[in-house]
Design an enzyme around this catalytic site. Sequence first.
Site, PDB file in Angstrom:
ATOM      1  N   ARG A  32      14.369  -2.330   7.905  1.00  0.00           N
ATOM      2  CA  ARG A  32      13.731  -1.738   9.087  1.00  0.00           C
ATOM      3  C   ARG A  32      13.627  -2.789  10.185  1.00  0.00           C
ATOM      4  NH1 ARG A  32       8.409   0.817   6.469  1.00  0.00           N
ATOM      5  NH2 ARG A  32       7.545  -0.287   8.250  1.00  0.00           N
ATOM      6  N   ARG A  50       3.124  -8.202  13.583  1.00  0.00           N
ATOM      7  CA  ARG A  50       2.410  -7.100  12.935  1.00  0.00           C
ATOM      8  C   ARG A  50       1.192  -7.609  12.162  1.00  0.00           C
ATOM      9  NH1 ARG A  50       6.349  -3.809   9.386  1.00  0.00           N
ATOM     10  NH2 ARG A  50       4.705  -2.248   9.395  1.00  0.00           N
ATOM     11  N   ARG A  61      -5.685   2.996  11.518  1.00  0.00           N
ATOM     12  CA  ARG A  61      -5.334   1.586  11.690  1.00  0.00           C
ATOM     13  C   ARG A  61      -6.207   0.927  12.744  1.00  0.00           C
ATOM     14  NH1 ARG A  61       0.264   2.058   9.804  1.00  0.00           N
ATOM     15  NH2 ARG A  61       1.203   0.023   9.471  1.00  0.00           N
ATOM     16  N   LYS A 101       0.822  -1.214   0.000  1.00  0.00           N
ATOM     17  CA  LYS A 101       0.000   0.000   0.000  1.00  0.00           C
ATOM     18  C   LYS A 101       0.859   1.269   0.000  1.00  0.00           C
ATOM     19  CE  LYS A 101      -0.949   0.016   4.925  1.00  0.00           C
ATOM     20  NZ  LYS A 101       0.287   0.754   5.247  1.00  0.00           N
ATOM     21  N   ARG A 154      12.344  -6.350   1.735  1.00  0.00           N
ATOM     22  CA  ARG A 154      12.145  -4.893   1.790  1.00  0.00           C
ATOM     23  C   ARG A 154      13.378  -4.163   2.292  1.00  0.00           C
ATOM     24  NH1 ARG A 154       6.227  -2.882   3.416  1.00  0.00           N
ATOM     25  NH2 ARG A 154       7.100  -2.501   5.465  1.00  0.00           N
TER      26      ARG A 154
HETATM   27  P1  AMP Z   1       4.111   1.589   8.398  1.00  0.00           P
HETATM   28  O1  AMP Z   1       5.300   2.223   7.763  1.00  0.00           O
HETATM   29  O2  AMP Z   1       2.816   2.188   7.940  1.00  0.00           O
HETATM   30  O3  AMP Z   1       4.117   0.093   8.252  1.00  0.00           O
HETATM   31  O4  AMP Z   1       4.217   1.912   9.962  1.00  0.00           O
HETATM   32  C1  AMP Z   1       5.303   1.482  10.745  1.00  0.00           C
HETATM   33  C2  AMP Z   1       4.903   1.381  12.207  1.00  0.00           C
HETATM   34  O5  AMP Z   1       4.475   2.658  12.685  1.00  0.00           O
HETATM   35  C3  AMP Z   1       3.732   0.449  12.504  1.00  0.00           C
HETATM   36  O6  AMP Z   1       4.116  -0.885  12.659  1.00  0.00           O
HETATM   37  C4  AMP Z   1       3.189   1.028  13.806  1.00  0.00           C
HETATM   38  O7  AMP Z   1       4.000   0.637  14.904  1.00  0.00           O
HETATM   39  C5  AMP Z   1       3.393   2.509  13.607  1.00  0.00           C
HETATM   40  N1  AMP Z   1       2.193   3.165  13.022  1.00  0.00           N
HETATM   41  C6  AMP Z   1       2.086   3.770  11.793  1.00  0.00           C
HETATM   42  N2  AMP Z   1       0.862   4.266  11.609  1.00  0.00           N
HETATM   43  C7  AMP Z   1       0.152   3.974  12.728  1.00  0.00           C
HETATM   44  C8  AMP Z   1      -1.188   4.203  13.152  1.00  0.00           C
HETATM   45  N3  AMP Z   1      -2.073   4.827  12.350  1.00  0.00           N
HETATM   46  N4  AMP Z   1      -1.567   3.735  14.373  1.00  0.00           N
HETATM   47  C9  AMP Z   1      -0.692   3.121  15.187  1.00  0.00           C
HETATM   48  N5  AMP Z   1       0.580   2.859  14.866  1.00  0.00           N
HETATM   49  C10 AMP Z   1       1.010   3.278  13.641  1.00  0.00           C
END
Ligand code: AMP
Length: 221
Positions: free
Chosen positions: A156, A167, A88, A13, A123
Amino acid sequence: MRILFLGAPGSGKGTQAENASDLFGIPTISTGAILRESIKAETEAGKAAKVFTDAGKLVPDEIMIAIIKDRLVQADCESGFLLDGFPRTIPQAEALDAMGVDIDVVVNIHVDDATIIERMSGRRVCPDCGSTYHLIYNAPKSIGNCDKCGAKLSIRDDDLPEVVKKRLDIYHEQTEPLIQYYTRKGKLKTVIGQEEVADTTHLTVETITKFGKAKFRAEDL
Ligand code: AMP
């Protein structure tokens, strides 16, 4: 045009949001990227968030809602935006509704768990400019370095296999209910993630042009 992207971590996404942002000329608001910047800058919010992101857990709703409230009032969001990674949870979606944000379409990128686990092991991310790559699906031109700024790419912490599994569990528990939430509102459109990124992009752009009040069509690409 206000578009929201839903999908499991590793569904692609983020890549689709970046592509759509370039094509439609509206900014992508990625809460994951905002958090990574805050963590790197060692701000108070960054320090608070790091404990959760490193463990593969969601950052508490009140922190995320405050971040998104600050971001969406900035000038570049006036003519629209793409949300990647927010909401989320149901309380986050309700907060977005309470802010009066009217979403045109929710693009749900669907990919099964086994494919996601395989994908996430490849990744890579640029620690300097935040660009994302995949060694097979979206390889950098020079292996190991960022195309945009040349920095050495890294994995990461939250893409490590044991963290990925956690996750995905959290995604199914806390984020998947949003599919029902937006289906009930008549906003949800599912795009099945394809093997080729370009094919998923085509389906995504088609969905946005059809349902998201976009000015051009996927056929024009
Ligand atoms: P992402 O890059 O979108 O996969 O986000 C990386 C990490 O940031 C996630 O695994 C969460 O720990 C945190 N995170 C990002 N967006 C949110 C959100 N809307 N609510 C809670 N945690 C978030």
